[in-house]
Design a protein around this motif. Structure first.
Motif, PDB file in Angstrom:
ATOM      1  N   VAL A  84       3.806 -14.422 -16.349  1.00 16.21           N
ATOM      2  CA  VAL A  84       2.992 -13.383 -17.242  1.00 16.21           C
ATOM      3  C   VAL A  84       2.879 -12.109 -16.660  1.00 16.21           C
ATOM      4  CG1 VAL A  84       1.348 -15.277 -18.074  1.00 16.21           C
ATOM      5  CG2 VAL A  84       0.807 -14.229 -15.949  1.00 16.21           C
ATOM      6  N   ALA A  85       3.251 -12.052 -15.241  1.00 16.48           N
ATOM      7  CA  ALA A  85       3.285 -10.471 -14.715  1.00 16.48           C
ATOM      8  C   ALA A  85       4.303  -9.794 -15.368  1.00 16.48           C
ATOM      9  CB  ALA A  85       3.383 -10.647 -13.352  1.00 16.48           C
ATOM     10  N   GLY A  86       4.004  -8.205 -15.662  1.00 19.31           N
ATOM     11  CA  GLY A  86       4.849  -7.697 -16.278  1.00 19.31           C
ATOM     12  C   GLY A  86       5.647  -6.649 -15.561  1.00 19.31           C
ATOM     13  N   VAL A  87       5.474  -6.880 -14.267  1.00 17.04           N
ATOM     14  CA  VAL A  87       6.112  -5.820 -13.198  1.00 17.04           C
ATOM     15  C   VAL A  87       7.508  -6.239 -12.984  1.00 17.04           C
ATOM     16  CG1 VAL A  87       5.958  -4.930 -10.856  1.00 17.04           C
ATOM     17  CG2 VAL A  87       4.139  -5.752 -11.745  1.00 17.04           C
ATOM     18  N   PRO A  88       8.454  -5.070 -13.383  1.00 18.17           N
ATOM     19  CA  PRO A  88       9.772  -5.444 -13.320  1.00 18.17           C
ATOM     20  C   PRO A  88      10.420  -5.611 -12.058  1.00 18.17           C
ATOM     21  CG  PRO A  88       9.401  -3.061 -14.042  1.00 18.17           C
ATOM     22  CD  PRO A  88       8.136  -3.731 -13.891  1.00 18.17           C
ATOM     23  N   THR A  89      10.049  -4.879 -11.121  1.00 15.02           N
ATOM     24  CA  THR A  89      10.767  -4.861  -9.773  1.00 15.02           C
ATOM     25  C   THR A  89       9.638  -5.011  -8.807  1.00 15.02           C
ATOM     26  OG1 THR A  89      12.143  -3.283 -10.626  1.00 15.02           O
ATOM     27  CG2 THR A  89      11.965  -3.172  -8.141  1.00 15.02           C
ATOM     28  N   LEU A  90       9.789  -6.057  -7.859  1.00 21.40           N
ATOM     29  CA  LEU A  90       9.140  -6.162  -6.619  1.00 21.40           C
ATOM     30  C   LEU A  90       9.717  -6.136  -5.341  1.00 21.40           C
ATOM     31  CD1 LEU A  90       7.842  -9.708  -7.893  1.00 21.40           C
ATOM     32  CD2 LEU A  90       6.550  -7.511  -7.952  1.00 21.40           C
ATOM     33  N   ILE A  91       9.129  -5.214  -4.370  1.00 16.99           N
ATOM     34  CA  ILE A  91       9.644  -4.976  -3.140  1.00 16.99           C
ATOM     35  C   ILE A  91       8.761  -5.759  -2.047  1.00 16.99           C
ATOM     36  CG2 ILE A  91      10.371  -2.975  -1.460  1.00 16.99           C
ATOM     37  CD1 ILE A  91      10.380  -1.170  -3.677  1.00 16.99           C
ATOM     38  N   PHE A  92       9.416  -6.439  -1.248  1.00 14.59           N
ATOM     39  CA  PHE A  92       8.884  -7.056  -0.040  1.00 14.59           C
ATOM     40  C   PHE A  92       9.431  -6.727   1.187  1.00 14.59           C
ATOM     41  CE2 PHE A  92       8.237 -10.095  -3.546  1.00 14.59           C
ATOM     42  CZ  PHE A  92       7.094 -10.536  -3.545  1.00 14.59           C
ATOM     43  N   ASP A  93       8.752  -6.132   2.038  1.00 16.04           N
ATOM     44  CA  ASP A  93       9.041  -5.280   3.250  1.00 16.04           C
ATOM     45  C   ASP A  93       8.667  -6.345   4.657  1.00 16.04           C
ATOM     46  OD1 ASP A  93       9.815  -3.973   5.551  1.00 16.04           O
ATOM     47  OD2 ASP A  93       8.175  -2.391   5.144  1.00 16.04           O
ATOM     48  N   GLU A  94       9.686  -6.868   5.034  1.00 12.86           N
ATOM     49  CA  GLU A  94       9.703  -8.118   6.020  1.00 12.86           C
ATOM     50  C   GLU A  94       8.662  -9.097   5.828  1.00 12.86           C
ATOM     51  OE1 GLU A  94       9.383  -6.055   9.835  1.00 12.86           O
ATOM     52  OE2 GLU A  94      11.233  -4.951   9.603  1.00 12.86           O
ATOM     53  N   VAL A  95       8.706  -9.679   4.785  1.00 16.91           N
ATOM     54  CA  VAL A  95       7.976 -10.666   4.293  1.00 16.91           C
ATOM     55  C   VAL A  95       7.955 -11.923   5.414  1.00 16.91           C
ATOM     56  CG1 VAL A  95       9.480 -11.720   2.745  1.00 16.91           C
ATOM     57  CG2 VAL A  95       7.023 -11.997   2.348  1.00 16.91           C
ATOM     58  N   ASP A  96       8.947 -11.937   6.016  1.00 17.16           N
ATOM     59  CA  ASP A  96       9.024 -12.981   7.031  1.00 17.16           C
ATOM     60  C   ASP A  96       8.773 -12.777   8.212  1.00 17.16           C
ATOM     61  OD1 ASP A  96      11.019 -11.041   8.217  1.00 17.16           O
ATOM     62  OD2 ASP A  96      12.661 -11.846   6.870  1.00 17.16           O
ATOM     63  N   VAL A  97       7.794 -11.986   8.423  1.00 16.54           N
ATOM     64  CA  VAL A  97       7.192 -11.542   9.859  1.00 16.54           C
ATOM     65  C   VAL A  97       6.619 -12.879  10.360  1.00 16.54           C
ATOM     66  CG1 VAL A  97       5.456 -10.089  11.212  1.00 16.54           C
ATOM     67  CG2 VAL A  97       6.872  -8.942   9.456  1.00 16.54           C
ATOM     68  N   GLY A  98       6.847 -13.335  11.664  1.00 19.42           N
ATOM     69  CA  GLY A  98       6.157 -14.317  12.217  1.00 19.42           C
ATOM     70  C   GLY A  98       6.566 -15.730  12.078  1.00 19.42           C
ATOM     71  N   ILE A  99       7.439 -15.951  11.246  1.00 16.99           N
ATOM     72  CA  ILE A  99       7.974 -17.131  10.821  1.00 16.99           C
ATOM     73  C   ILE A  99       9.412 -17.479  10.995  1.00 16.99           C
ATOM     74  CG2 ILE A  99       6.338 -17.052   8.816  1.00 16.99           C
ATOM     75  CD1 ILE A  99       8.777 -16.591   7.051  1.00 16.99           C
ATOM     76  N   GLY A 100       9.885 -18.821  10.806  1.00 16.96           N
ATOM     77  CA  GLY A 100      11.222 -18.973  11.042  1.00 16.96           C
ATOM     78  C   GLY A 100      11.435 -20.442  10.500  1.00 16.96           C
ATOM     79  N   GLY A 101      12.712 -21.072  10.720  1.00 19.38           N
ATOM     80  CA  GLY A 101      12.931 -22.272  10.256  1.00 19.38           C
ATOM     81  C   GLY A 101      12.865 -22.675   8.908  1.00 19.38           C
ATOM     82  N   GLY A 102      11.912 -23.870   8.821  1.00 22.96           N
ATOM     83  CA  GLY A 102      11.668 -24.370   7.384  1.00 22.96           C
ATOM     84  C   GLY A 102      10.729 -23.473   6.463  1.00 22.96           C
ATOM     85  N   VAL A 103      10.014 -22.680   7.404  1.00 19.63           N
ATOM     86  CA  VAL A 103       8.908 -21.948   6.612  1.00 19.63           C
ATOM     87  C   VAL A 103       9.843 -20.563   6.010  1.00 19.63           C
ATOM     88  CG1 VAL A 103       7.130 -20.347   6.754  1.00 19.63           C
ATOM     89  CG2 VAL A 103       7.099 -22.334   7.730  1.00 19.63           C
ATOM     90  N   ALA A 104      10.899 -20.198   6.795  1.00 22.76           N
ATOM     91  CA  ALA A 104      11.733 -19.121   6.336  1.00 22.76           C
ATOM     92  C   ALA A 104      12.605 -19.664   5.017  1.00 22.76           C
ATOM     93  CB  ALA A 104      12.621 -18.525   7.451  1.00 22.76           C
TER      94      ALA A 104
END
Length: 217
Positions: free
Chosen positions: A114-134
């Motif tokens: 339902v969201a109408g935002v055409p572009t999303l930017i994620f800056d280091e969304v993976d901070v502090g995670i790894g393995g299966g969570v990544a």
């Protein structure tokens, strides 16, 4: 006739009362729908947070009643989060940078239809995670990328491998000043970069094979 009516205080009072009653009925219906949607969103985002290594965080949608009629209804809507056993507070003030990115990812995934935002930017969304969570983060980002443009800055191969296109950003000192260079990677260069993220500067055939398998999968 309009000028004459503007001096008729009784008629104006009746019109005001009718407008207020109509507003209240519409705002009440909107509030009921919001409460229903808030409960569903809370459950969906909460389930996603556990998958994104934020199992200790509690997400909630607060509908704070206002004192005067406003164009957007009775309530002020606020996203709140509680983490590490602390009381819930506004999302922007409580969550750290990495947590904010992952919570935002969970919300955007929940609202992707339902969201109408055409572009999303994620800056280091993976901070502090790894393995299966990544891997879970990578899958969710790829899912978002099916319906909109998603730009991700990442240092994890599990996340990077899910990308459709890859850009390598490198910084160097040129003529005494810092320069950033952006290079689009194609075919073998994609494998080499994922392999470097996996194994560092010294690459082996095994590392390259693993990188190729990640990109293929």
């Amino acid at each position: 006739a309009e000028l004459a009516a503007s001096d008729d205080l009784d008629a104006l009072a009746e019109a005001e009362a009718a407008a207020l009653a109509h507003y209240q009925a519409q705002a009440k219906e909107l509030g009921a729908r919001r409460r229903q949607a808030a409960g569903a969103l809370t459950q969906t985002v909460g389930a996603a947070l556990a998958e994104l290594a934020l199992a200790g965080s509690v997400f909630e949608v607060a509908l704070n009643p206002g004192e005067t009629p406003r164009a957007h209804g009775f309530e002020e809507i606020e996203f709140r989060v509680a983490s590490h056993g602390l009381p819930a507070g506004p999302l922007a003030k409580i969550a750290s940078g990495g947590e904010l990115s992952r919570i935002s990812l969970a919300i955007q995934t929940a609202l992707s239809s339902v969201a109408g935002v055409p572009t999303l930017i994620f800056d280091e969304v993976d901070v502090g995670i790894g393995g299966g969570v990544a891997e879970a983060v990578g899958r969710r980002l790829a899912r978002l990328g099916e319906t909109r443009q998603v730009l991700v800055i990442t240092h994890l191969p599990q996340v990077a491998a899910r990308g459709t296109h890859h850009l390598r950003v490198a910084k160097a000192v040129v003529d005494g000043g810092a320069r950033s260079r952006i290079e689009k990677l194609e075919r073998d260069a994609r494998v080499e970069e994922i392999a470097r993220m996996l194994g560092g500067q010294t690459l082996t055939a095994t590392t390259r094979q693993h990188a190729a398998e990640m990109l293929a999968g």
